[in-house]
Design an enzyme around this catalytic site. Structure first.
Site, PDB file in Angstrom:
ATOM      1  N   GLY A 129     -24.000 -56.616 -16.068  1.00  0.00           N
ATOM      2  CA  GLY A 129     -25.324 -56.798 -15.474  1.00  0.00           C
ATOM      3  C   GLY A 129     -26.397 -56.808 -16.544  1.00  0.00           C
ATOM      4  O   GLY A 129     -26.163 -56.356 -17.674  1.00  0.00           O
ATOM      5  N   ASN A 130     -27.561 -57.323 -16.208  1.00  0.00           N
ATOM      6  CA  ASN A 130     -28.683 -57.304 -17.146  1.00  0.00           C
ATOM      7  C   ASN A 130     -30.005 -57.463 -16.405  1.00  0.00           C
ATOM      8  O   ASN A 130     -30.037 -57.974 -15.288  1.00  0.00           O
ATOM      9  CB  ASN A 130     -28.526 -58.363 -18.251  1.00  0.00           C
ATOM     10  CG  ASN A 130     -27.769 -59.578 -17.790  1.00  0.00           C
ATOM     11  OD1 ASN A 130     -28.310 -60.411 -17.067  1.00  0.00           O
ATOM     12  ND2 ASN A 130     -26.499 -59.680 -18.163  1.00  0.00           N
ATOM     13  N   SER A 179     -27.134 -56.216 -25.354  1.00  0.00           N
ATOM     14  CA  SER A 179     -25.774 -56.635 -25.018  1.00  0.00           C
ATOM     15  C   SER A 179     -24.780 -55.485 -25.201  1.00  0.00           C
ATOM     16  O   SER A 179     -24.804 -54.790 -26.221  1.00  0.00           O
ATOM     17  CB  SER A 179     -25.390 -57.801 -25.941  1.00  0.00           C
ATOM     18  OG  SER A 179     -24.089 -58.216 -25.684  1.00  0.00           O
ATOM     19  N   GLY A 180     -23.930 -55.279 -24.189  1.00  0.00           N
ATOM     20  CA  GLY A 180     -22.775 -54.400 -24.339  1.00  0.00           C
ATOM     21  C   GLY A 180     -23.046 -52.926 -24.562  1.00  0.00           C
ATOM     22  O   GLY A 180     -22.224 -52.230 -25.171  1.00  0.00           O
ATOM     23  N   SER A 225     -29.030 -59.301 -24.329  1.00  0.00           N
ATOM     24  CA  SER A 225     -27.948 -59.668 -23.407  1.00  0.00           C
ATOM     25  C   SER A 225     -27.466 -61.093 -23.635  1.00  0.00           C
ATOM     26  O   SER A 225     -28.262 -61.995 -23.936  1.00  0.00           O
ATOM     27  CB  SER A 225     -28.470 -59.532 -21.970  1.00  0.00           C
ATOM     28  OG  SER A 225     -27.625 -60.217 -21.089  1.00  0.00           O
ATOM     29  N   GLU A 236     -26.723 -63.069 -21.465  1.00  0.00           N
ATOM     30  CA  GLU A 236     -27.318 -63.934 -20.437  1.00  0.00           C
ATOM     31  C   GLU A 236     -28.807 -64.207 -20.675  1.00  0.00           C
ATOM     32  O   GLU A 236     -29.494 -64.700 -19.791  1.00  0.00           O
ATOM     33  CB  GLU A 236     -27.132 -63.321 -19.042  1.00  0.00           C
ATOM     34  CG  GLU A 236     -25.701 -63.062 -18.639  1.00  0.00           C
ATOM     35  CD  GLU A 236     -24.850 -64.322 -18.485  1.00  0.00           C
ATOM     36  OE1 GLU A 236     -25.310 -65.425 -18.840  1.00  0.00           O
ATOM     37  OE2 GLU A 236     -23.712 -64.174 -18.010  1.00  0.00           O
ATOM     38  N   HIS A 249     -29.555 -59.479 -12.932  1.00  0.00           N
ATOM     39  CA  HIS A 249     -28.222 -60.031 -12.674  1.00  0.00           C
ATOM     40  C   HIS A 249     -27.256 -58.865 -12.490  1.00  0.00           C
ATOM     41  O   HIS A 249     -27.192 -57.979 -13.345  1.00  0.00           O
ATOM     42  CB  HIS A 249     -27.803 -60.909 -13.859  1.00  0.00           C
ATOM     43  CG  HIS A 249     -26.333 -61.134 -13.932  1.00  0.00           C
ATOM     44  ND1 HIS A 249     -25.601 -61.646 -12.881  1.00  0.00           N
ATOM     45  CD2 HIS A 249     -25.436 -60.901 -14.916  1.00  0.00           C
ATOM     46  CE1 HIS A 249     -24.331 -61.718 -13.226  1.00  0.00           C
ATOM     47  NE2 HIS A 249     -24.212 -61.261 -14.462  1.00  0.00           N
ATOM     48  N   HIS A 303     -23.247 -57.491 -10.555  1.00  0.00           N
ATOM     49  CA  HIS A 303     -21.917 -57.888 -10.080  1.00  0.00           C
ATOM     50  C   HIS A 303     -21.649 -57.187  -8.748  1.00  0.00           C
ATOM     51  O   HIS A 303     -20.555 -56.689  -8.519  1.00  0.00           O
ATOM     52  CB  HIS A 303     -20.847 -57.497 -11.102  1.00  0.00           C
ATOM     53  CG  HIS A 303     -20.952 -58.231 -12.411  1.00  0.00           C
ATOM     54  ND1 HIS A 303     -20.172 -57.948 -13.493  1.00  0.00           N
ATOM     55  CD2 HIS A 303     -21.756 -59.268 -12.780  1.00  0.00           C
ATOM     56  CE1 HIS A 303     -20.480 -58.760 -14.498  1.00  0.00           C
ATOM     57  NE2 HIS A 303     -21.447 -59.562 -14.086  1.00  0.00           N
ATOM     58  N   HIS A 324     -18.390 -64.881 -10.571  1.00  0.00           N
ATOM     59  CA  HIS A 324     -19.046 -64.017 -11.552  1.00  0.00           C
ATOM     60  C   HIS A 324     -19.837 -62.899 -10.882  1.00  0.00           C
ATOM     61  O   HIS A 324     -19.490 -61.725 -11.012  1.00  0.00           O
ATOM     62  CB  HIS A 324     -19.942 -64.898 -12.433  1.00  0.00           C
ATOM     63  CG  HIS A 324     -20.631 -64.156 -13.523  1.00  0.00           C
ATOM     64  ND1 HIS A 324     -21.248 -64.785 -14.573  1.00  0.00           N
ATOM     65  CD2 HIS A 324     -20.830 -62.828 -13.726  1.00  0.00           C
ATOM     66  CE1 HIS A 324     -21.768 -63.880 -15.382  1.00  0.00           C
ATOM     67  NE2 HIS A 324     -21.535 -62.688 -14.884  1.00  0.00           N
TER      68      HIS A 324
HETATM   69 ZN   LIG Z   1     -22.438 -60.906 -15.345  1.00  0.00          ZN
END
Ligand SMILES: [Zn+2]
Length: 216
Positions: free
Chosen positions: A27-28, A47-48, A76, A78, A97, A99, A160
């Site tokens: 997610g972000n 990111s991560g 991220s 994305e 975003h 999941h 996704h």
């Molecule tokens: Zn995702």
């Protein structure tokens, strides 16, 4: 700099976790920074990184070309998706975003959510479409997501997850929850064997209201 915006992004990431909308580092969240003059900066999750140990200083500041302006980590993966939405949807100031499970079930099944609930139409803009498949971080994902999002505030990302947007970060978060609620109700109603849609003429009235509030 931009402490307030970084804090807002961090808090949204924490809410996203508390509400079980993501697992692990997935997610972000991003926020447009209008204080930069013409709105050409954004605060975005790195990111991560795990959210429970994340601090506001870890949030990245990027320009609309994707260049890292401030922050210790890469933004991220994305980021292009977030920036693409800001460039296209001028009233959108926050993108989230996730999941979330029920939205992802429909994204895997390739099933859009028709207009089944009043609040889905007034807040999310009507039917929620499923994108064509695009790999995370790819230009295809950006293109496909923009096409399926259109003027609405939520979209299902094929195989996704989901994405919601809003005029504020709080609104984007509520829209994520509203999308998940609609997905859950739609799956439930289908499992009962009957789905009654909102009458078409009422859909038009509510869509006009939505566009008056959210349209560019
Ligand atoms: Zn995702």
């Amino acid at each position: 700099m931009w402490e307030k915006e970084k804090k807002e992004v961090l808090e949204a990431l924490q809410r996203m976790c508390e509400k079980d909308l993501v697992v692990g580092t997935s997610g972000n969240v991003s926020l447009r920074i209008p204080s930069a003059g013409d709105g050409t900066l954004a605060a975005i999750s790195p990111s991560g990184r795990f959210y429970d140990t994340m601090t506001a200083e870890d949030i990245a500041i990027v320009d609309f070309d994707g260049k890292l302006i401030e922050g210790p980590y890469s933004p991220s993966i994305e980021m292009p998706l977030h920036l693409g939405i800001y460039k296209t949807r001028k009233k959108v100031n926050a993108v989230i975003h996730t999941h979330s499970i029920y939205g992802s079930v429909l994204a895997v099944a390739g099933m859009e959510i028709p207009c089944i609930l009043d609040d889905q139409i007034t807040h999310l803009g009507g039917e929620i479409l499923v994108t064509e498949y695009g790999l995370s971080g790819s230009p295809e994902l950006v293109r496909n997501a923009l096409a399926a999002l259109g003027p609405r505030n939520a979209v299902l990302l094929a195989n996704h997850g989901v994405l919601s947007v809003g005029r504020t970060i709080r609104e984007a978060l509520v829209n994520c929850e509203m999308l998940e609620k609609a997905a859950r109700i739609y799956i439930g109603a289908r499992s009962l064997g009957n789905v009654n849609l909102v009458p078409a003429e009422m859909v038009e009235v509510m869509k006009a209201y939505y566009i008056a509030v959210n349209g560019d």
